[in-house]
Every structure is written in C-alpha cells, then in structure tokens.
Write a protein that holds these residues in place. Structure first.
Motif, mmCIF file in Angstrom:
data_model
loop_
_atom_site.group_PDB
_atom_site.id
_atom_site.type_symbol
_atom_site.label_atom_id
_atom_site.label_comp_id
_atom_site.label_asym_id
_atom_site.label_seq_id
_atom_site.Cartn_x
_atom_site.Cartn_y
_atom_site.Cartn_z
ATOM 1 N N ASN A 5 0.176 16.092 -8.409
ATOM 2 C CA ASN A 5 0.091 14.772 -9.015
ATOM 3 C C ASN A 5 0.295 14.964 -10.511
ATOM 4 O OD1 ASN A 5 -0.785 12.448 -10.288
ATOM 5 N ND2 ASN A 5 -2.331 12.009 -8.742
ATOM 6 N N GLU A 57 0.543 13.063 -13.178
ATOM 7 C CA GLU A 57 -0.243 12.373 -14.194
ATOM 8 C C GLU A 57 -1.599 13.022 -14.392
ATOM 9 O OE1 GLU A 57 -0.251 8.065 -14.689
ATOM 10 O OE2 GLU A 57 0.991 8.023 -12.910
ATOM 11 N N SER A 58 -2.278 13.351 -13.299
ATOM 12 C CA SER A 58 -3.624 13.896 -13.424
ATOM 13 C C SER A 58 -3.607 15.410 -13.483
ATOM 14 C CB SER A 58 -4.485 13.446 -12.239
ATOM 15 O OG SER A 58 -3.956 13.948 -11.051
ATOM 16 N N TYR A 82 -2.979 17.387 -5.123
ATOM 17 C CA TYR A 82 -3.506 16.281 -4.312
ATOM 18 C C TYR A 82 -3.452 16.601 -2.825
ATOM 19 C CZ TYR A 82 -4.709 11.529 -3.022
ATOM 20 O OH TYR A 82 -5.352 10.437 -2.513
ATOM 21 N N ASP A 103 -8.082 6.089 -4.060
ATOM 22 C CA ASP A 103 -7.521 7.202 -4.837
ATOM 23 C C ASP A 103 -6.008 7.335 -4.651
ATOM 24 O OD1 ASP A 103 -9.994 7.807 -5.783
ATOM 25 O OD2 ASP A 103 -10.305 9.597 -4.564
ATOM 26 N N GLN A 105 -3.792 5.161 -4.594
ATOM 27 C CA GLN A 105 -2.993 4.229 -5.394
ATOM 28 C C GLN A 105 -2.472 4.865 -6.685
ATOM 29 O OE1 GLN A 105 -4.371 0.159 -5.631
ATOM 30 N NE2 GLN A 105 -5.782 0.481 -3.937
ATOM 31 N N ARG A 106 -3.128 5.928 -7.141
ATOM 32 C CA ARG A 106 -2.666 6.616 -8.362
ATOM 33 C C ARG A 106 -1.322 7.305 -8.139
ATOM 34 N NH1 ARG A 106 -8.163 9.286 -8.832
ATOM 35 N NH2 ARG A 106 -7.044 11.146 -8.148
ATOM 36 N N ASN A 107 -0.958 7.505 -6.882
ATOM 37 C CA ASN A 107 0.250 8.274 -6.564
ATOM 38 C C ASN A 107 1.470 7.408 -6.253
ATOM 39 O OD1 ASN A 107 -1.292 10.720 -6.694
ATOM 40 N ND2 ASN A 107 -2.107 10.219 -4.685
ATOM 41 N N ASP A 157 6.833 4.485 -9.273
ATOM 42 C CA ASP A 157 7.360 3.266 -9.889
ATOM 43 C C ASP A 157 8.773 3.065 -9.359
ATOM 44 O OD1 ASP A 157 7.894 1.112 -11.464
ATOM 45 O OD2 ASP A 157 8.169 2.250 -13.319
ATOM 46 N N HIS A 209 -7.095 16.382 -0.898
ATOM 47 C CA HIS A 209 -7.801 15.717 -1.992
ATOM 48 C C HIS A 209 -9.146 15.172 -1.516
ATOM 49 C CE1 HIS A 209 -8.476 13.097 -5.463
ATOM 50 N NE2 HIS A 209 -8.687 12.114 -4.620
#
Length: 309
Positions: free
Chosen positions: A4, A6-7, A11, A64, A66-68, A71, A109
C-alpha cells in the motif's frame, strides 16, 4: 507482497493471482466484480486488462479496505457485504457481469491488525468482526451461546478435537472469569488445550470467526445469486481456505444446490447437474511451488471456476 504505497504498509498478498486472471478469461470491455477487494491486488491486475469501456465493481465491508481504492473512473466501490450483491448491482443499474471473483480468506492486514482480534499472536479484545458496524463480536458468542451451541460450533467450524470439553469449560468459567480479551480467553481454557497450542487456538479462532461473520451463510447467499448476477458465458472464480467453504462451492457449481449426493447421477447422464453452470476446472486449482515459497498463506487456498450456461 502487495504494497500500500500511501501508508507504506504491507496489506495483503493476492493468492493464485495468475490462475484467477486466466480463469476469468477477461474481456477488455467487460464488467467484473471483486467481492472481496481488500488490498486491491486482484482488482489492480483485472483493471490492467480492461480498456476504457471496461468496469470493475468492488465490494468490501471492511472500512480499512477503502484506503486502497484506486483513483480510476472505471471503478465503483461498494462498502457492503457481498451477500447483498444482486441488490446493489441492480441499485447501481449494473447489467449482468462478465466475471466475478471472491477470495474468502481473512487478509494478511486483518490478521496483523492486533485490535481486530483475528490473530492468536496478540492480546486484544475478542472481536473478530469483518464489519465493525455489526454488533455481534466473538465475546458475545462466548458469553451467550449455549453449551450445545458452542460444542457444535467448535466441532463443525473448527474441527476442534475436544469441542465438547471446550464448550463445557467455557460455560463453567464465563460466570466468574472475564473472557473479554484473547489473553483472558486463552488462560481460561489453557488447561484443556490438546496438542500444539498454536494449532489448537487457530482452529478455535477459525470457528469463532466463521460464527461471528456468518461466513458460510454469506457464501451460500452469494452462490445462489450467481445465476442472476452473471451473464451467459460469464465466469465465477471462488477461492476458499477451508473444507467447509470448498465443499459448498464444489457442490453448488456441480449440482446447483447444497445437497451433497454421491455422484450416482453420472450413471444417468446429466441428471442432477447444475442447470446454470459448467465447470471450467473439475478439480480445484492450488498454489504451485513458487507461490508457496513466496506466500505460505496460499498453502490452504483452493480455486474453483464455473461458467454460466
């Protein structure tokens, strides 16, 4: 392992990825559903094979996940349990789809998030909810279920060797001992553990998780909706991680219901075969040596694929 970005966290590793992609026989302009989006590993690869007309519908009840979400205008994310798949596809005016994937395992995760209570490695609340919006937790099951109910649950869902003794012990100790945390629970029943404690508690926790999330009921509902959700020639790829789930998928794909009957039907031609599906693979697909080395979690994974007729 899937990353992941961004974080920066690991995951989830998508299991049987190439086998799923091949089995779905992806059409560039098709509509595909990922029932268990998670870290988005399978979805990401499906998207790579779609053109601008293709669409991906992703379900996941775990906040959780939804962060993945990528776009990408081709993706519709639905934060719901896939047991309601037909209703939500209709609500969003999605026509019958070309393919569907469900990876039924708990994600890496979820196991690694201590507070979720899925793993025996951490001390945390006895929770185990896939969807934090639901009320029933593993603690509620331990405190409220009858002795017979606990016995049958551990026996059926976890194949726990001394399920009857475990159920009796829980009912005895829950009057005076707190079972609110994983450590509380393990200590309360430690004296009756059989064999390897890690394996024993893994089976116990599997049974509780299946009960809390009604995993077998959810799977049955998904399978029963497939004839309406898939278009003719559309494919369903289901990855299971224990024999109870695999048996449901195998039986439904083959017979069109959940009644397990010996294959006497084969003596009489096609009688007893599913009127909705033909099997793409007669035996389950399992991980090869390379994947087993990279991802030990794939060891128990079985993939079955069926095509709507």
């Amino acid at each position: 392992m899937e990353n992941n970005e961004e974080s920066g966290e690991v995951y989830h590793v998508p299991v049987l990825l190439e086998e799923v992609l091949e089995g779905l026989a992806i059409k560039p302009d098709g509509i595909y559903v990922d029932c268990t989006f998670g870290g988005g590993g399978h979805s990401k690869e499906i998207l790579k094979r779609l053109n601008e007309k293709g669409r991906l519908i992703a379900f996941d009840q775990d906040a959780d996940a939804q962060r993945n979400i990528p776009d990408d205008p081709r993706v519709l994310f639905l934060p719901h349990n896939f047991r309601h798949i037909h209703r939500f596809l209709r609500l969003h005016k999605i026509p019958p789809v070309d393919g569907l994937l469900a990876d039924l395992g708990v994600s890496s995760h979820q196991f690694d998030e201590a507070e979720r209570g899925f793993s025996i490695r951490f001390d945390a609340p006895m929770d185990m909810r896939m969807d934090a919006r639901q009320e029933k937790t593993a603690y509620d099951v331990l405190m409220r279920k009858s002795e017979l109910g606990l016995h049958k649950m551990f026996e059926r869902y976890g194949e726990v060797t001394n399920a009857k003794t475990l159920a009796k012990t829980i009912v005895e100790v829950r009057r005076t001992v707190s079972l609110k945390t994983i450590e509380n629970f393990k200590q309360a029943v430690q004296h009756i553990v059989k064999g390897n404690p890690n394996k024993y508690f893994a089976q116990v926790f599997q049974a509780l998780r299946i009960e809390v999330n009604d995993e077998l009921g959810v799977l049955k509902e998904l399978l029963q909706q497939l004839p309406e959700v898939l278009k003719e020639g559309g494919r369903a790829a289901i990855i299971t991680f224990h024999s109870l789930e695999d048996r449901l998928v195998k039986t439904y794909f083959k017979k069109g219901d959940f009644e397990e009957v010996e294959d006497v039907y084969d003596l009489y031609g096609d009688s007893g075969k599913s009127e909705h599906f033909k099997l793409v693979n007669k035996k389950p697909i399992v991980a090869g040596k390379e994947e087993l080395k990279r991802n030990p979690r794939s060891r128990s994974a079985k993939l079955r694929i069926a095509e709507k007729i």
